[in-house]
Write an enzyme that holds these catalytic residues in place. Structure first.
Site, PDB file in Angstrom:
ATOM      1  CE  LYS A 112      -3.422   2.900   0.634  1.00  0.00           C
ATOM      2  NZ  LYS A 112      -4.336   3.242  -0.489  1.00  0.00           N
TER       3      LYS A 112
ATOM      4  CB  SER B  71     -12.851   8.641  -1.516  1.00  0.00           C
ATOM      5  OG  SER B  71     -12.089   9.735  -1.034  1.00  0.00           O
ATOM      6  CG  MET B  72      -9.418   3.272  -0.361  1.00  0.00           C
ATOM      7  SD  MET B  72     -10.771   2.445   0.468  1.00  0.00           S
ATOM      8  CE  MET B  72      -9.891   1.598   1.768  1.00  0.00           C
TER       9      MET B  72
ATOM     10  CG  ASN C 195       0.344   6.909  -5.808  1.00  0.00           C
ATOM     11  OD1 ASN C 195       0.007   7.473  -6.844  1.00  0.00           O
ATOM     12  ND2 ASN C 195      -0.526   6.383  -4.971  1.00  0.00           N
TER      13      ASN C 195
ATOM     14  CB  CYS D  12      -3.122   9.605  -3.935  1.00  0.00           C
ATOM     15  SG  CYS D  12      -4.590   9.392  -2.878  1.00  0.00           S
TER      16      CYS D  12
ATOM     17  CB  SER E  24      -8.819   5.269  -9.452  1.00  0.00           C
ATOM     18  OG  SER E  24      -8.353   6.184  -8.504  1.00  0.00           O
TER      19      SER E  24
ATOM     20  N   GLY F 151      -6.581  -4.338  -9.575  1.00  0.00           N
ATOM     21  CA  GLY F 151      -7.111  -3.726  -8.363  1.00  0.00           C
ATOM     22  C   GLY F 151      -8.517  -4.208  -8.039  1.00  0.00           C
ATOM     23  CB  THR F 152     -11.859  -3.171  -9.341  1.00  0.00           C
ATOM     24  OG1 THR F 152     -11.624  -1.759  -9.228  1.00  0.00           O
ATOM     25  CG2 THR F 152     -13.316  -3.460  -9.014  1.00  0.00           C
TER      26      THR F 152
HETATM   27  O1  RRO Z   1      -5.810   5.557  -0.741  1.00  0.00           O
HETATM   28  C1  RRO Z   1      -6.478   6.002  -1.709  1.00  0.00           C
HETATM   29  O2  RRO Z   1      -7.515   6.669  -1.568  1.00  0.00           O
HETATM   30  C2  RRO Z   1      -6.048   5.793  -3.098  1.00  0.00           C
HETATM   31  C3  RRO Z   1      -4.762   5.995  -3.531  1.00  0.00           C
HETATM   32 BR1  RRO Z   1      -3.351   6.395  -2.411  1.00  0.00          BR
HETATM   33  C4  RRO Z   1      -4.473   5.900  -4.915  1.00  0.00           C
HETATM   34  O3  RRO Z   1      -3.338   6.084  -5.389  1.00  0.00           O
HETATM   35  N1  RRO Z   1      -5.486   5.585  -5.763  1.00  0.00           N
HETATM   36  C5  RRO Z   1      -6.749   5.383  -5.312  1.00  0.00           C
HETATM   37  O4  RRO Z   1      -7.650   5.108  -6.129  1.00  0.00           O
HETATM   38  N2  RRO Z   1      -7.005   5.485  -3.977  1.00  0.00           N
END
Ligand code: RRO
Length: 312
Positions: A45, A71-72, A128, A131, A196, A272-273
């Site tokens: 992660k 929207s983590m 990354n 994000c 994304s 991913g998904t």
């Molecule tokens: O953690 C997230 O919300 C997240 C990240 Br860091 C990212 O690079 N891409 C994403 O879709 N979510």
């Protein structure tokens, strides 16, 4: 027999498939399930300097048949956790280890990179730049000047081959401009396309309510609905970065989409998904599906068809 092996950043992967950073990789226990799966590698992660809990839930929702919205907000254990994991990792294992770093500012990326460089480990860094989900923090990949500045600082620090995770671009001028920057950095060895599609909005028809809580429902779109954007980005950078590799990610649910990613130019494929929905046993299914496609088409290795998409 079809050979699915590949190499990224000068390191061999037994097969081209691994997780997209963010799925199944925040904690050691999840990473163990990837190690025990038939994936060809694994990535952690995205790490920030400090541990983060991320955004309020619900913050990931599958959209059946379409993909997902998330929207983590970068929930992660803080970079020291992943550095310790990387120090303990058994590098005699056939799967190389990728580490994703996503500092909230350049100074944080510098401090994290310095810690990994000091530890002198054989893991591969994917920084990354994309994000979409931290309130108040725009995606670096959309600010070409800031991205070049970040690369000017980070590339010489990292010294060895590394990669960056990119947001999707939607304009030929942006492909040209971004690629011209990337080509200035010799040890920038791969680009991972795509993160994304940022800031979509999913609304429930019955309740007339946004499906996720953070940012008034705005979040990154992934899965089937982004396949063609992903393929375009993979191919655009494959064409423009002759001395670098592209890792394809976006919209892969079966061997067929993986085949299309390689045809567009991908040297490895992250998922991913579909991994989130199906779990790591997915890797054996998707490997078999791609092998069957290659055998049916008479391709023995990925080199036989990588980047060979025909145009009219
Ligand atoms: O953690 C997230 O919300 C997240 C990240 Br860091 C990212 O690079 N891409 C994403 O879709 N979510």
């Amino acid at each position: 027999m079809a050979d699915l092996s590949t190499s990224i950043a000068g390191v061999k992967l037994p097969n081209l498939f691994f997780n997209a950073s963010g799925v199944c990789c925040q904690h050691e226990e999840e990473l163990k399930t990837l190690l025990d799966s038939e994936s060809g590698s694994l990535i952690t992660k995205s790490a920030t300097y400090e541990k983060r809990l991320g955004n309020p839930s619900p913050r990931y929702v599958p959209l059946p048949g379409l993909g997902s919205i998330n929207s983590m907000g970068l929930p992660n254990e803080g970079y020291e956790y992943y550095l310790e994991y990387a120090k303990k990792y058994d590098y005699t294992h056939e799967k190389p280890l990728f580490i994703s770093l996503s500092g909230l500012c350049l100074e944080d990326n510098v401090k994290m990179v310095e810690a990994f460089v000091t530890a002198d480990l054989p893991c591969i860094l994917e920084v990354n730049f994309s994000c979409p989900n931290v309130p108040g923090k725009p995606q670096l990949g959309y600010d070409l000047e800031a991205m070049e500045n970040a690369l000017n600082v980070l590339a010489p620090l990292i010294k060895k081959p590394f990669g960056i995770k990119l947001p999707p671009y939607f304009d030929i001028a942006h492909f040209d401009a971004a690629a011209a920057i990337f080509n200035k950095f010799d040890n920038l060895s791969f680009v991972t396309c795509i993160n994304s599609v940022g800031n979509g909005l999913a609304i429930d028809f019955e309740t007339e309510t946004a499906l996720i809580k953070p940012k008034d429902g705005f979040g990154g779109l992934g899965g089937t609905m982004v396949l063609h954007t992903a393929l375009a980005n993979v191919n655009a950078f494959y064409r423009r970065l002759p001395n670098k590799k592209v890792i394809g990610v976006g919209g892969v649910t079966s061997g067929k989409e993986a085949f299309l990613h390689v045809l567009a130019g991908a040297s490895a494929v992250q998922i991913g998904t579909q991994l989130k929905e199906e779990g790591p046993q997915m890797f054996s299914r998707i490997k078999k599906e791609l092998e069957d496609i290659m055998i049916a088409k008479g391709y023995k290795s990925l080199d036989d068809f990588r980047g060979k998409v025909k145009t009219l």
